[in-house]
Design an enzyme around this catalytic site. Structure first.
Site, PDB file in Angstrom:
ATOM      1  N   ASP A  27     -13.167   3.427  -0.972  1.00  0.00           N
ATOM      2  CA  ASP A  27     -11.913   3.565   0.068  1.00  0.00           C
ATOM      3  C   ASP A  27     -12.623   4.483   1.120  1.00  0.00           C
ATOM      4  O   ASP A  27     -12.690   5.587   0.885  1.00  0.00           O
ATOM      5  CB  ASP A  27     -10.633   3.666   0.005  1.00  0.00           C
ATOM      6  CG  ASP A  27      -9.908   3.565   1.483  1.00  0.00           C
ATOM      7  OD1 ASP A  27     -10.181   2.884   2.188  1.00  0.00           O
ATOM      8  OD2 ASP A  27      -8.546   4.197   0.917  1.00  0.00           O
ATOM      9  N   HIS A  28     -12.915   4.843   2.794  1.00  0.00           N
ATOM     10  CA  HIS A  28     -13.745   5.571   3.702  1.00  0.00           C
ATOM     11  C   HIS A  28     -14.853   6.280   2.845  1.00  0.00           C
ATOM     12  O   HIS A  28     -14.820   5.453   1.614  1.00  0.00           O
ATOM     13  CB  HIS A  28     -12.594   6.855   2.819  1.00  0.00           C
ATOM     14  CG  HIS A  28     -10.919   6.551   3.834  1.00  0.00           C
ATOM     15  ND1 HIS A  28      -9.321   7.344   3.984  1.00  0.00           N
ATOM     16  CD2 HIS A  28     -10.335   4.749   4.500  1.00  0.00           C
ATOM     17  CE1 HIS A  28      -9.101   6.805   4.580  1.00  0.00           C
ATOM     18  NE2 HIS A  28      -9.321   4.980   4.888  1.00  0.00           N
TER      19      HIS A  28
ATOM     20  N   TYR B 180     -14.616   4.797   8.196  1.00  0.00           N
ATOM     21  CA  TYR B 180     -15.882   3.650   7.835  1.00  0.00           C
ATOM     22  C   TYR B 180     -16.680   3.388   8.474  1.00  0.00           C
ATOM     23  O   TYR B 180     -17.450   2.164   8.662  1.00  0.00           O
ATOM     24  CB  TYR B 180     -14.708   2.290   8.639  1.00  0.00           C
ATOM     25  CG  TYR B 180     -13.103   1.777   7.571  1.00  0.00           C
ATOM     26  CD1 TYR B 180     -13.353   1.211   6.138  1.00  0.00           C
ATOM     27  CD2 TYR B 180     -12.230   2.907   7.990  1.00  0.00           C
ATOM     28  CE1 TYR B 180     -12.044   1.621   5.428  1.00  0.00           C
ATOM     29  CE2 TYR B 180     -10.632   2.924   7.750  1.00  0.00           C
ATOM     30  CZ  TYR B 180     -10.396   2.296   6.958  1.00  0.00           C
ATOM     31  OH  TYR B 180      -9.887   2.197   5.775  1.00  0.00           O
TER      32      TYR B 180
ATOM     33  N   HIS C  40      -8.074   0.816  -3.794  1.00  0.00           N
ATOM     34  CA  HIS C  40      -8.554   1.496  -3.440  1.00  0.00           C
ATOM     35  C   HIS C  40      -8.644   2.300  -4.051  1.00  0.00           C
ATOM     36  O   HIS C  40      -8.462   3.430  -4.429  1.00  0.00           O
ATOM     37  CB  HIS C  40      -7.668   1.591  -1.545  1.00  0.00           C
ATOM     38  CG  HIS C  40      -7.205   1.163  -0.763  1.00  0.00           C
ATOM     39  ND1 HIS C  40      -6.661   0.799   0.159  1.00  0.00           N
ATOM     40  CD2 HIS C  40      -8.001  -0.211  -0.737  1.00  0.00           C
ATOM     41  CE1 HIS C  40      -6.342   0.034   0.525  1.00  0.00           C
ATOM     42  NE2 HIS C  40      -7.372  -0.920   0.623  1.00  0.00           N
TER      43      HIS C  40
ATOM     44  N   HIS D  61       0.717  -1.181   0.052  1.00  0.00           N
ATOM     45  CA  HIS D  61       0.505   0.154   0.005  1.00  0.00           C
ATOM     46  C   HIS D  61       0.839   1.644  -0.202  1.00  0.00           C
ATOM     47  O   HIS D  61       1.419   1.002   0.931  1.00  0.00           O
ATOM     48  CB  HIS D  61      -0.600  -0.160   1.325  1.00  0.00           C
ATOM     49  CG  HIS D  61      -1.972   1.392   1.152  1.00  0.00           C
ATOM     50  ND1 HIS D  61      -1.448   2.083   1.406  1.00  0.00           N
ATOM     51  CD2 HIS D  61      -2.821   0.941   1.012  1.00  0.00           C
ATOM     52  CE1 HIS D  61      -2.590   3.762   1.516  1.00  0.00           C
ATOM     53  NE2 HIS D  61      -4.123   2.502   1.182  1.00  0.00           N
TER      54      HIS D  61
ATOM     55  N   CYS E  15      -3.866   2.922  -4.620  1.00  0.00           N
ATOM     56  CA  CYS E  15      -4.842   3.571  -3.871  1.00  0.00           C
ATOM     57  C   CYS E  15      -5.001   5.361  -4.443  1.00  0.00           C
ATOM     58  O   CYS E  15      -3.711   5.616  -3.967  1.00  0.00           O
ATOM     59  CB  CYS E  15      -4.265   3.146  -2.257  1.00  0.00           C
ATOM     60  SG  CYS E  15      -5.513   4.610  -1.170  1.00  0.00           S
TER      61      CYS E  15
END
Length: 397
Positions: free
Chosen positions: A353-354, A371, A305, A240, A278
């Site tokens: 993601d998020h 999250y 992501h 990541h 990401c």
């Protein structure tokens, strides 16, 4: 379709249930055994127990599966190149083998010293009443110099920023200072123990003699040891990117740019040495050409992501809605589509993601900032619609 839609789940204690994940339309569950101390072996029994929880509702939930481990964490002694690192590396190899024996073949991990990711306000209010995550270098510098009181911290920042920080520190309220402090000392995802100033100071001190080059060496040493095992077990490792993609508190960062990625993959050429792409982490830096990174390393991208950030100044951003902000999500998904057409057999797990904290989630305690359920549901739905439109238009052309 391009992606295998997935969702990060922190385990049985997560405020978002498996049933909710399925209702969101995801198929893959991205999870980890956070209860096992970093550096210890993940036993077959522990892996099977988690897998059974995820899959036992297959009939009623129509097919959830554990498709990605996020994360199998790297012990700090491996990152620091300590004399006992080989013990922890051997444990990591065994965990890879155990995961493979249970049919789980994609592992996301990171090589960031101490801190997994960093935000200065995890409840930044937006005009519509929702909240998101914010990073402000001014607040990081203020915390570094006036709260953490790191030795020689002032030499790490520009004169212009130092003047801004000094002025702000004389004006800041106790409440605003507490927001910065509590956000920066937040526990890592999946952990229930927040950082303390002493724990953070001790961690930073452990890296005092480790620069960027040495951290790179330690990563390559680790990869040279574990990738042959991963290859033999047909398990992909997906590193990541750094979040944010620049140094914080004087700690080195080595996974922040296309040049960093090229170094990592050139040093250990196996395709099992791969990337978690990401878009938010890489997109926080305007220097990163995200479509170019996808095109260059598509064969090595094993996990995705997708999120966006809104950059308002260098080293300053807040997380944006998935189809808004500084990240061109249309361009990214279109690039993935073009690459996927050349390799249609590749299954690419992707999770939103998020997400904003919004609607009913504003009054709930969620497992971790970013999250909550509804914000990620919105992000997944938007990405799904964008993906379908791109795929359908491509079929018609």
């Amino acid at each position: 379709m391009i992606f295998q839609e997935s969702w990060r789940w922190f385990g049985p204690e997560d405020s978002v249930s498996l049933a909710t994940i399925k209702q969101a339309g995801a198929v893959g569950v991205v999870t980890a055994l956070h209860q096992i101390p970093v550096g210890e072996v993940w036993s077959v029994a522990a892996i099977q127990e988690r897998k059974k929880i995820i899959e036992q509702g297959v009939k009623e939930q129509n097919g959830l599966l554990w498709n990605v481990v996020e994360s199998l964490p790297i012990h700090e002694h491996i990152k620091q190149g300590k004399s006992d690192r080989d013990v922890y590396i051997e444990n990591y190899k065994q965990s890879i083998k155990n995961l493979a024996s249970c049919g789980i073949r994609c592992i996301c991990y990171n090589f960031m010293p101490i801190l997994d990711w960093l935000r200065t306000d995890v409840n930044y209010s937006l005009p519509d009443g929702s909240s998101t995550l914010l990073y402000n270098m001014r607040d990081v510098a203020l915390f570094d110099m006036y709260v953490l009181k790191r030795e020689n911290a002032r030499g790490f920042y520009s004169e212009e920023l130092l003047k801004e920080v000094d002025t702000y520190y004389n004006e800041i309220s106790k409440e605003d200072l507490e927001v910065i402090k509590s956000s920066l000392l937040l526990a890592l995802p999946g952990d229930s123990n927040n950082f303390t100033l002493e724990r953070l100071k001790k961690g930073i001190q452990a890296y005092k003699d480790i620069n960027r080059e040495k951290l790179r060496e330690n990563l390559i040493y680790f990869l040279n040891e574990v990738i042959p095992v991963a290859e033999a077990e047909e398990v992909t490792l997906a590193i990541h990117p750094d979040d944010p993609p620049w140094s914080v508190f004087g700690l080195p960062r080595i996974v922040s740019s296309i040049e960093d990625l090229d170094y990592i993959f050139s040093s250990v050429p196996s395709l099992y040495n791969g990337l978690t792409f990401c878009s938010g982490s890489l997109g926080a830096s305007e220097k990163n050409d995200l479509p170019k990174i996808i095109e260059t390393f598509y064969e090595r991208i094993h996990f995705v992501h997708l999120r966006s950030v809104h950059r308002t100044a260098p080293f300053y951003f807040h997380e944006a809605a998935h189809l808004e902000g500084s990240v061109n999500m249309f361009g990214l998904v279109k690039t993935f589509y073009k690459c996927a057409k050349k390799k249609p057999e590749k299954k690419l797990p992707m999770r939103p993601d998020h997400g904003y904290k919004m609607l009913d989630d504003l009054n709930k305690n969620t497992s971790y900032p970013g999250y909550s359920a509804i914000g990620r549901l919105k992000g997944l739905a938007e990405i799904r619609g964008l993906e379908m439109a791109i795929v359908k238009s491509g079929e018609l052309s």
